[in-house]
Write a protein that holds these residues in place. Structure first.
Motif, PDB file in Angstrom:
ATOM      1  N   ARG A  32      49.513 -11.236 -21.405  1.00 33.23           N
ATOM      2  CA  ARG A  32      50.325 -10.133 -21.929  1.00 33.23           C
ATOM      3  C   ARG A  32      50.676 -10.385 -23.398  1.00 33.23           C
ATOM      4  O   ARG A  32      50.597  -9.477 -24.234  1.00 33.23           O
ATOM      5  CB  ARG A  32      51.598  -9.992 -21.097  1.00 33.23           C
ATOM      6  N   LEU A  39      58.001 -12.614 -20.042  1.00 31.82           N
ATOM      7  CA  LEU A  39      56.624 -12.167 -20.246  1.00 31.82           C
ATOM      8  C   LEU A  39      55.916 -11.956 -18.910  1.00 31.82           C
ATOM      9  O   LEU A  39      55.194 -10.972 -18.710  1.00 31.82           O
ATOM     10  CB  LEU A  39      55.856 -13.218 -21.055  1.00 31.82           C
ATOM     11  N   THR A  40      56.128 -12.885 -17.991  1.00 32.45           N
ATOM     12  CA  THR A  40      55.409 -12.875 -16.716  1.00 32.45           C
ATOM     13  C   THR A  40      55.908 -11.783 -15.778  1.00 32.45           C
ATOM     14  O   THR A  40      55.117 -11.089 -15.128  1.00 32.45           O
ATOM     15  CB  THR A  40      55.550 -14.246 -16.027  1.00 32.45           C
ATOM     16  N   SER A  91      52.994 -20.574 -15.808  1.00 36.32           N
ATOM     17  CA  SER A  91      53.294 -19.211 -15.364  1.00 36.32           C
ATOM     18  C   SER A  91      52.337 -18.749 -14.270  1.00 36.32           C
ATOM     19  O   SER A  91      52.525 -17.693 -13.671  1.00 36.32           O
ATOM     20  CB  SER A  91      53.246 -18.232 -16.548  1.00 36.32           C
ATOM     21  N   VAL A 128      59.107 -16.942 -21.455  1.00 31.81           N
ATOM     22  CA  VAL A 128      57.862 -16.909 -20.689  1.00 31.81           C
ATOM     23  C   VAL A 128      58.068 -16.234 -19.341  1.00 31.81           C
ATOM     24  O   VAL A 128      57.203 -15.473 -18.869  1.00 31.81           O
ATOM     25  CB  VAL A 128      57.286 -18.332 -20.529  1.00 31.81           C
ATOM     26  N   ASP A 129      59.215 -16.457 -18.732  1.00 32.62           N
ATOM     27  CA  ASP A 129      59.531 -15.765 -17.486  1.00 32.62           C
ATOM     28  C   ASP A 129      59.594 -14.251 -17.716  1.00 32.62           C
ATOM     29  O   ASP A 129      59.090 -13.468 -16.907  1.00 32.62           O
ATOM     30  CB  ASP A 129      60.859 -16.268 -16.927  1.00 32.62           C
ATOM     31  N   ALA A 148      51.277 -15.199 -18.436  1.00 31.87           N
ATOM     32  CA  ALA A 148      52.178 -14.898 -19.551  1.00 31.87           C
ATOM     33  C   ALA A 148      51.397 -14.754 -20.848  1.00 31.87           C
ATOM     34  O   ALA A 148      51.669 -13.874 -21.674  1.00 31.87           O
ATOM     35  CB  ALA A 148      53.231 -15.991 -19.692  1.00 31.87           C
ATOM     36  N   MET A 187      53.787 -21.478 -20.472  1.00 26.98           N
ATOM     37  CA  MET A 187      52.741 -20.466 -20.243  1.00 26.98           C
ATOM     38  C   MET A 187      51.687 -20.993 -19.281  1.00 26.98           C
ATOM     39  O   MET A 187      51.173 -20.258 -18.442  1.00 26.98           O
ATOM     40  CB  MET A 187      52.139 -20.019 -21.564  1.00 26.98           C
TER      41      MET A 187
END
Length: 440
Positions: A164, A29-30, A66, A26-27, A161, A63
């Motif tokens: 995307r 993604l962000t 995020s 998730v990190d 997150a 998420m």
């Protein structure tokens, strides 16, 4: 931080990921640390191997965290919402939010755009001239407080997150993954700071889950993961073997909602699903003591016009016309060409390939092939004949709204192929199939 390719490899091989590994994804993604190819590979690994409940809870919470998590504790009433897994002609949110708000709950409804062949609530709201579908947090909060509800899209700081991830899943064949659908839906709803949630899980040939047992499995997953994340949730499994509203396409569905709220036309199937969900929301939020009282209150909000007033206040607060409901025919965009899709024989509408109806709208420009595509809000299909309709040769099955005669002809061919006519009237298609709770 574990390397993205190592996490992908472990999930590819069927391992259960730790909460730390999921947090790393998730990190990535962000922050953009994971490439689009890596995200697509991770999504496919989950699609093929699934996730445990604990993994799905961890993904959902990561998420959610995020971005910003809203707090509505200053409001003088309960905060609740609904989410649909997506269908064709599913414009329920447009009527549901104001109905529930008119009964005393607050509905901060964060909605999505179209996904695959299904329409998106946010794209429908964008049909309304001037409507700010992605306001800043201050305007969002003010609208919810003053109107009782606000239908908006994900802002940049709410579950970024997921935003995307959602776009990449749409173009990589991984939409139908139950844990990914679960985390996507719930991360946004948890970020919205809800006190309760009701889910509308579609089943049928126009839904992502065509089989009832798969829809029930998704509903069970959603309820279990939501409860695991601390959000009180119930779900209804509803039928999607035909379009829910008699229209498919953004502005056309908004027009149906306007007619519904003002009482000009309330198709029975659409009414059944809308009122059933309103009843669940009012009961879950504590506004009503039981579902019978909740149903009566929802119907009263419609019949007295209070729901219509709430919708109009919301639209105006977010920049739309103050007289939208009365003048929606003048305000909504219109396509340049219309064409009736006529029946080639006499008979009853026995079956509708609902996914084809959704694809026809996408091909007209009313949906997206790629995330960056621009939507044409005017195009779509109106006056869709429901299952069981008796037609004579030459009677209309639908009206195509297109920008060119050629596009209208192409869509008409797709729609005609989606309809099956026969001599026998089919059995009624149940609108609300099942209720799912944390107890089973």
């Amino acid at each position: 931080m574990t390397l993205p390719q190592e996490i992908i490899r472990r999930k590819r091989d069927g391992a259960a990921l730790s909460s730390d590994e999921i947090a790393d994804v998730v990190d990535g993604l962000t922050t953009g640390a994971m490439t689009e190819g890596q995200i697509a590979a991770f999504a496919m690994a989950v699609f093929l191997n699934g996730m445990t409940r604990d993994e799905a809870v961890a993904l959902t919470l990561a998420m959610r965290d995020s971005g910003t998590v809203l707090d509505w504790s200053d409001l003088p009433g309960p905060v609740t919402d609904k989410h649909s897994t997506g269908g064709v002609g599913d414009n329920v949110s447009l009527m549901l939010a104001p109905i529930v708000a008119a009964c005393g709950a607050f509905v901060p409804m964060i909605s999505g755009r179209g996904l695959g062949h299904t329409g998106g609530t946010l794209d429908k709201m964008d049909s309304i001239p001037g409507y700010t579908s992605q306001p800043d947090t201050a305007l969002f909060r003010r609208t919810v407080r003053e109107a009782g509800c606000a239908i908006i899209g994900q802002t940049a700081d709410l579950a970024p997150a997921d935003k995307r991830f959602y776009a990449i899943r749409d173009i990589t064949g991984t939409v139908e993954s139950i844990p990914l659908i679960t985390a996507s839906i719930l991360s946004k709803k948890l970020a919205a700071g809800l006190g309760s949630l009701v889910l509308d899980v579609k089943a049928g040939n126009g839904a992502f889950m065509a089989r009832k047992r798969d829809a029930r499995k998704l509903a069970t997953s959603l309820v279990a993961v939501a409860e695991g994340a601390g959000l009180s949730t119930t779900a209804l499994v509803t039928g999607m073997n035909q379009p829910l509203a008699p229209a498919a396409g953004n502005a056309l569905e908004v027009a149906v909602a306007a007619d519904f709220l003002t009482g000009r036309a309330r198709p029975r199937r659409l009414t059944d699903v809308t009122v059933a969900l309103a009843s669940e929301m009012l009961y879950a939020s504590g506004v009503a003591g039981n579902t019978r009282e909740a149903t009566e209150r929802a119907l009263d909000a419609l019949e007295t016009g209070r729901a219509a007033e709430v919708f109009e206040r919301m639209v105006h607060a977010l920049g739309g016309p103050a007289d939208f409901l009365a003048g929606h025919a003048d305000h909504l965009p219109k396509a340049r060409a219309t064409l009736a899709v006529t029946a080639e024989a006499e008979g009853y509408v026995q079956a509708i390939e609902t996914r084809r109806i959704g694809i026809a709208v996408v091909e007209l420009g009313g949906g997206r092939r790629r995330p960056e595509d621009t939507i044409d809000h005017a195009v779509g299909l109106a006056e869709l004949a429901p299952l069981g309709t008796k037609v004579a040769r030459g009677d209309p099955l639908a009206i195509v709204h297109a920008q060119t005669p050629a596009a209208a002809e192409a869509a008409a061919a797709t729609v005609r192929a989606a309809y099956t006519l026969g001599e026998a009237r089919p059995k009624p298609d149940k609108a609300v199939i099942r209720r799912v709770t944390a107890d089973g």
